[in-house]
Design a protein around this motif. Structure first.
Motif, PDB file in Angstrom:
ATOM      1  N   LEU A  69       0.815  -1.217   0.000  1.00  0.00           N
ATOM      2  CA  LEU A  69       0.000   0.000   0.000  1.00  0.00           C
ATOM      3  C   LEU A  69       0.848   1.265   0.000  1.00  0.00           C
ATOM      4  O   LEU A  69       0.495   2.269  -0.627  1.00  0.00           O
ATOM      5  N   VAL A  70       1.966   1.234   0.708  1.00  0.00           N
ATOM      6  CA  VAL A  70       2.787   2.439   0.845  1.00  0.00           C
ATOM      7  C   VAL A  70       3.397   2.860  -0.490  1.00  0.00           C
ATOM      8  O   VAL A  70       3.840   4.007  -0.657  1.00  0.00           O
ATOM      9  N   LEU A  71       3.413   1.962  -1.475  1.00  0.00           N
ATOM     10  CA  LEU A  71       3.961   2.276  -2.798  1.00  0.00           C
ATOM     11  C   LEU A  71       3.004   3.124  -3.643  1.00  0.00           C
ATOM     12  O   LEU A  71       3.411   3.717  -4.634  1.00  0.00           O
ATOM     13  N   ASP A  72       1.731   3.176  -3.227  1.00  0.00           N
ATOM     14  CA  ASP A  72       0.726   3.904  -4.016  1.00  0.00           C
ATOM     15  C   ASP A  72       0.557   5.326  -3.495  1.00  0.00           C
ATOM     16  O   ASP A  72       0.544   5.550  -2.277  1.00  0.00           O
TER      17      ASP A  72
ATOM     18  N   ALA B 214      -1.955   7.113  -3.206  1.00  0.00           N
ATOM     19  CA  ALA B 214      -3.174   7.321  -2.415  1.00  0.00           C
ATOM     20  C   ALA B 214      -2.927   7.104  -0.930  1.00  0.00           C
ATOM     21  O   ALA B 214      -3.726   7.529  -0.091  1.00  0.00           O
ATOM     22  N   THR B 215      -1.818   6.447  -0.587  1.00  0.00           N
ATOM     23  CA  THR B 215      -1.484   6.158   0.806  1.00  0.00           C
ATOM     24  C   THR B 215      -0.537   7.223   1.333  1.00  0.00           C
ATOM     25  O   THR B 215       0.582   7.367   0.849  1.00  0.00           O
ATOM     26  N   ALA B 216      -0.987   7.960   2.349  1.00  0.00           N
ATOM     27  CA  ALA B 216      -0.139   8.996   2.950  1.00  0.00           C
ATOM     28  C   ALA B 216       0.832   8.388   3.953  1.00  0.00           C
ATOM     29  O   ALA B 216       1.998   8.797   4.044  1.00  0.00           O
ATOM     30  N   SER B 217       0.377   7.409   4.717  1.00  0.00           N
ATOM     31  CA  SER B 217       1.241   6.716   5.677  1.00  0.00           C
ATOM     32  C   SER B 217       0.581   5.405   6.063  1.00  0.00           C
ATOM     33  O   SER B 217      -0.627   5.220   5.885  1.00  0.00           O
ATOM     34  N   VAL B 218       1.387   4.497   6.605  1.00  0.00           N
ATOM     35  CA  VAL B 218       0.850   3.213   7.041  1.00  0.00           C
ATOM     36  C   VAL B 218       1.738   2.681   8.164  1.00  0.00           C
ATOM     37  O   VAL B 218       2.957   2.858   8.151  1.00  0.00           O
TER      38      VAL B 218
END
Length: 313
Positions: free
Chosen positions: A251-254, A256-260
């Motif tokens: 998810l962190v590669l996209d 749309a994801t600010a942080s995870v």
């Protein structure tokens, strides 16, 4: 023009510089707003002051300072205006020994309705409680109590209807029925104010939205305008799955994801500035990588953080 009143609308309800406090506790502060005909959603987290506002509009409470008027008249101590207002309080103010029919009929009598029996029958039919009307209110479920309170608020055919969290405790069928009724009342020209702490509920029935936080008006406008302001901030999403570490890495590669970050053996918490894109991203990635999703839930579904954000703006 009072804040919250759509352009061209006439204020049926007007609050001007209203404050209400209980000792050292300030429930409502420096509140000015106008509400016109149709359905208005009073949106805010629990404890924001929504019930206090509705109780002042109904005349049950007097403001500590400022003025509250309905149909151009001061409310408190004005029996003529009381007969134009119907209130379904969030609090359980029911007599358990009465049947639903008796409870609604008593309210009709108190409002001076010429034919209390006929009025009670109409109101009970409106909320689809005919079959249970003869049963004791004390044996009703939460959803049934909500509907019988709405019937009592409608029994005298008021021009102004105040519903305080009417959907709490209702099942999906009851909720859909009440939402349809709220819409019908607005379309009939009534002034309907419905309080809620759930954004998705308000979206389904409100013509206009007033956001209340910490006893103040945080935002006002149509639903889309409020949603746009809320979308300016990052949203926090909690995800539970069978492989959170691998899902987080993907998810962190996209963009749309600010942080995870990981939040336990089966859970991660992500922030996104684009909820729509993120809601597509998560199941797409999970399906592609054979990751089983158990839960995808907004952490701030209660909207408390959103309201704080709006106040800060």
């Amino acid at each position: 023009m009072l804040p919250g009143l759509p352009p061209g609308d006439e204020a049926v309800i007007a609050l001007r510089d209203v404050a209400k406090w209980y000792g050292d506790v300030v429930a409502v502060s420096e509140l000015s707003l106008g509400i016109g005909a149709g359905v208005t959603g009073l949106l805010g987290p629990n404890g924001a002051g929504k019930s206090t506002i509705l109780n002042m509009i109904s005349g049950l409470l007097s403001p500590s300072t400022g003025s509250v008027s309905v149909l151009g008249q001061r409310v408190r101590g004005n029996p003529g205006i009381y007969r134009q207002i119907g209130l379904a309080s969030e609090q359980e103010r029911l007599y358990g020994s009465l049947s639903g029919r008796e409870f609604v009929r008593v309210n009709a009598i108190l409002q001076g309705v010429p034919d209390p029996n006929a009025a009670a029958a109409r109101a009970i039919a409106t909320v689809e409680m005919d079959e249970a009307a003869g049963r004791s209110v004390g044996g009703y479920s939460k959803g049934m109590r909500q509907r019988i309170k709405v019937a009592a608020a409608l029994v005298h055919d008021p021009r102004v209807i105040l519903l305080d969290e009417p959907l709490n405790g209702t099942d999906p069928v009851q909720r859909a029925s009440l939402i349809a009724l709220i819409r019908q009342l607005g379309q009939a020209g009534k002034t309907v104010v419905v309080s809620s702490h759930v954004l998705s509920e308000v979206e389904r029935f409100a013509r206009n939205v007033l956001v209340i936080a910490n006893g103040k008006l945080a935002a006002a406008g149509d639903f889309r305008a409020i949603r746009e302001r809320m979308d300016e901030r990052n949203h926090v999403i909690r995800i539970r799955c069978d492989d959170p570490r691998r899902l987080a890495a993907l998810l962190v590669l996209d963009p749309a994801t600010a942080s995870v970050k990981l939040d336990g053996p089966e859970r991660l918490v992500a922030e996104t500035g684009d909820v729509r894109a993120f809601s597509v991203l998560v199941p797409t990635v999970a399906h592609r990588e054979s990751i089983t999703l158990h839960e995808v839930v907004p952490v701030d579904e209660s909207l408390a953080s959103v309201f704080s954000y709006l106040v800060g703006k």
